[in-house]
Write a protein that holds these residues in place. Structure first.
Motif, short mmCIF file in Angstrom:
data_model
loop_
_atom_site.label_atom_id
_atom_site.label_comp_id
_atom_site.label_asym_id
_atom_site.label_seq_id
_atom_site.Cartn_x
_atom_site.Cartn_y
_atom_site.Cartn_z
N ALA A 53 63.47 90.57 23.26
CA ALA A 53 64.52 90.34 23.97
C ALA A 53 65.78 90.05 22.87
CB ALA A 53 64.60 89.52 24.89
N GLY A 54 65.05 89.02 21.84
CA GLY A 54 66.76 88.26 21.31
C GLY A 54 67.33 89.81 20.36
N GLY A 55 66.43 90.72 19.29
CA GLY A 55 66.44 91.37 18.29
C GLY A 55 67.40 93.16 19.43
N LEU A 56 66.91 93.20 20.68
CA LEU A 56 67.68 94.24 21.61
C LEU A 56 69.54 93.70 21.67
CD1 LEU A 56 64.87 95.61 23.67
CD2 LEU A 56 65.70 96.81 21.93
N ALA A 57 69.43 93.02 22.17
CA ALA A 57 70.57 91.70 22.74
C ALA A 57 71.32 91.79 20.96
CB ALA A 57 70.26 90.87 23.35
N GLY A 58 70.79 91.42 19.94
CA GLY A 58 71.04 91.13 18.73
C GLY A 58 71.92 92.57 18.36
N ASN A 59 71.27 93.43 18.49
CA ASN A 59 71.42 94.48 17.68
C ASN A 59 72.97 95.21 19.14
OD1 ASN A 59 71.53 97.58 17.65
ND2 ASN A 59 69.52 97.85 17.39
N ALA A 60 72.83 95.40 20.48
CA ALA A 60 73.66 95.52 21.64
C ALA A 60 75.16 94.84 20.99
CB ALA A 60 73.31 95.30 22.59
N LEU A 61 74.73 94.17 20.95
CA LEU A 61 76.26 92.84 19.85
C LEU A 61 76.74 93.44 18.98
CD1 LEU A 61 75.30 89.54 22.30
CD2 LEU A 61 77.07 91.67 23.49
N SER A 62 76.27 93.32 18.27
CA SER A 62 76.66 93.39 16.72
C SER A 62 77.83 95.02 17.04
CB SER A 62 75.20 93.46 15.95
OG SER A 62 74.35 94.44 16.37
N HIS A 63 78.31 95.09 15.34
CA HIS A 63 79.19 95.85 15.01
C HIS A 63 79.84 96.60 14.09
CE1 HIS A 63 82.20 94.42 18.70
NE2 HIS A 63 82.03 92.81 18.61
N GLY A 64 79.49 97.48 13.92
CA GLY A 64 79.45 98.67 12.82
C GLY A 64 78.18 98.77 11.97
N GLY A 65 78.69 98.68 10.82
CA GLY A 65 77.38 97.63 9.76
C GLY A 65 76.32 96.52 9.85
N GLY A 66 77.20 95.43 10.91
CA GLY A 66 76.59 94.49 11.03
C GLY A 66 75.32 94.93 11.42
N LYS A 67 74.57 95.65 12.57
CA LYS A 67 73.57 95.73 13.45
C LYS A 67 72.01 95.09 12.69
CE LYS A 67 75.20 99.57 17.13
NZ LYS A 67 75.55 98.64 18.12
N THR A 68 71.87 96.02 12.02
CA THR A 68 70.82 95.04 10.97
C THR A 68 71.07 93.88 11.16
OG1 THR A 68 70.61 97.31 10.06
CG2 THR A 68 69.31 95.21 9.81
N GLY A 69 71.99 92.70 10.65
CA GLY A 69 72.20 91.47 10.51
C GLY A 69 71.72 90.94 11.95
N GLY A 70 72.83 91.42 12.71
CA GLY A 70 72.67 90.88 14.89
C GLY A 70 71.61 91.27 14.84
N THR A 71 70.02 92.43 14.66
CA THR A 71 69.06 92.29 15.51
C THR A 71 68.02 91.08 14.77
OG1 THR A 71 69.52 94.74 15.51
CG2 THR A 71 67.00 94.27 16.08
N ILE A 72 68.13 90.74 13.41
CA ILE A 72 67.74 89.88 12.72
C ILE A 72 67.85 88.68 13.45
CG2 ILE A 72 66.86 89.07 10.76
CD1 ILE A 72 67.45 91.49 9.23
N ILE A 73 68.93 88.69 13.57
CA ILE A 73 69.80 86.98 13.93
C ILE A 73 69.04 86.78 15.49
CG2 ILE A 73 71.71 85.54 14.39
CD1 ILE A 73 72.86 86.50 12.21
N GLY A 74 68.96 88.06 16.67
CA GLY A 74 69.43 87.88 17.60
C GLY A 74 67.82 87.33 17.90
N ALA A 75 67.01 88.88 17.27
CA ALA A 75 65.38 88.56 16.94
C ALA A 75 64.59 86.81 16.62
CB ALA A 75 64.51 89.05 15.90
#
Length: 101
Positions: A53-75
């Motif tokens: 759930a955190g990975g999905l939320a992090g991916n949805a909330l991150s912008h542009g090229g930072g989607k991978t980082g947002g997914t990892i931090i959210g997860a």
């Protein structure tokens, strides 16, 4: 005189033997023993569900090229939150009585 002495000795021995079991029984007492019980499986499930759930939320909330980082931090944050929630909800107290003495 000797017979009276032996009679007194026998009576005192009987009196002591009658008191000893009563004292030994009085020393035993009932104690309520409680401990926390939890299952490890619920914690693991909470960790996995939180990470997804955190990975999905992090991916949805991150912008542009930072989607991978947002997914990892959210997860990571979701895994910690899911584990803590599952641990808190799964722990309960189990009590029983024991005789000690």
């Amino acid at each position: 005189m000797r017979n009276k002495f032996l009679a007194a000795l026998v009576c005192s021995a009987l009196a002591v033997s009658a008191v000893v079991p009563t004292v030994a029984q009085a020393e035993r007492h009932r104690v309520k023993v409680c401990r926390d019980v939890s299952s490890r499986g619920a914690r693991n499930t909470g960790t996995v569900v939180g990470a997804v759930a955190g990975g999905l939320a992090g991916n949805a909330l991150s912008h542009g090229g930072g989607k991978t980082g947002g997914t990892i931090i959210g997860a990571g944050l979701g895994a910690v939150a899911g584990h803590q929630i599952a641990k808190h909800n799964d722990t309960h107290v189990r009590c029983h009585w024991e005789y000690r003495g």
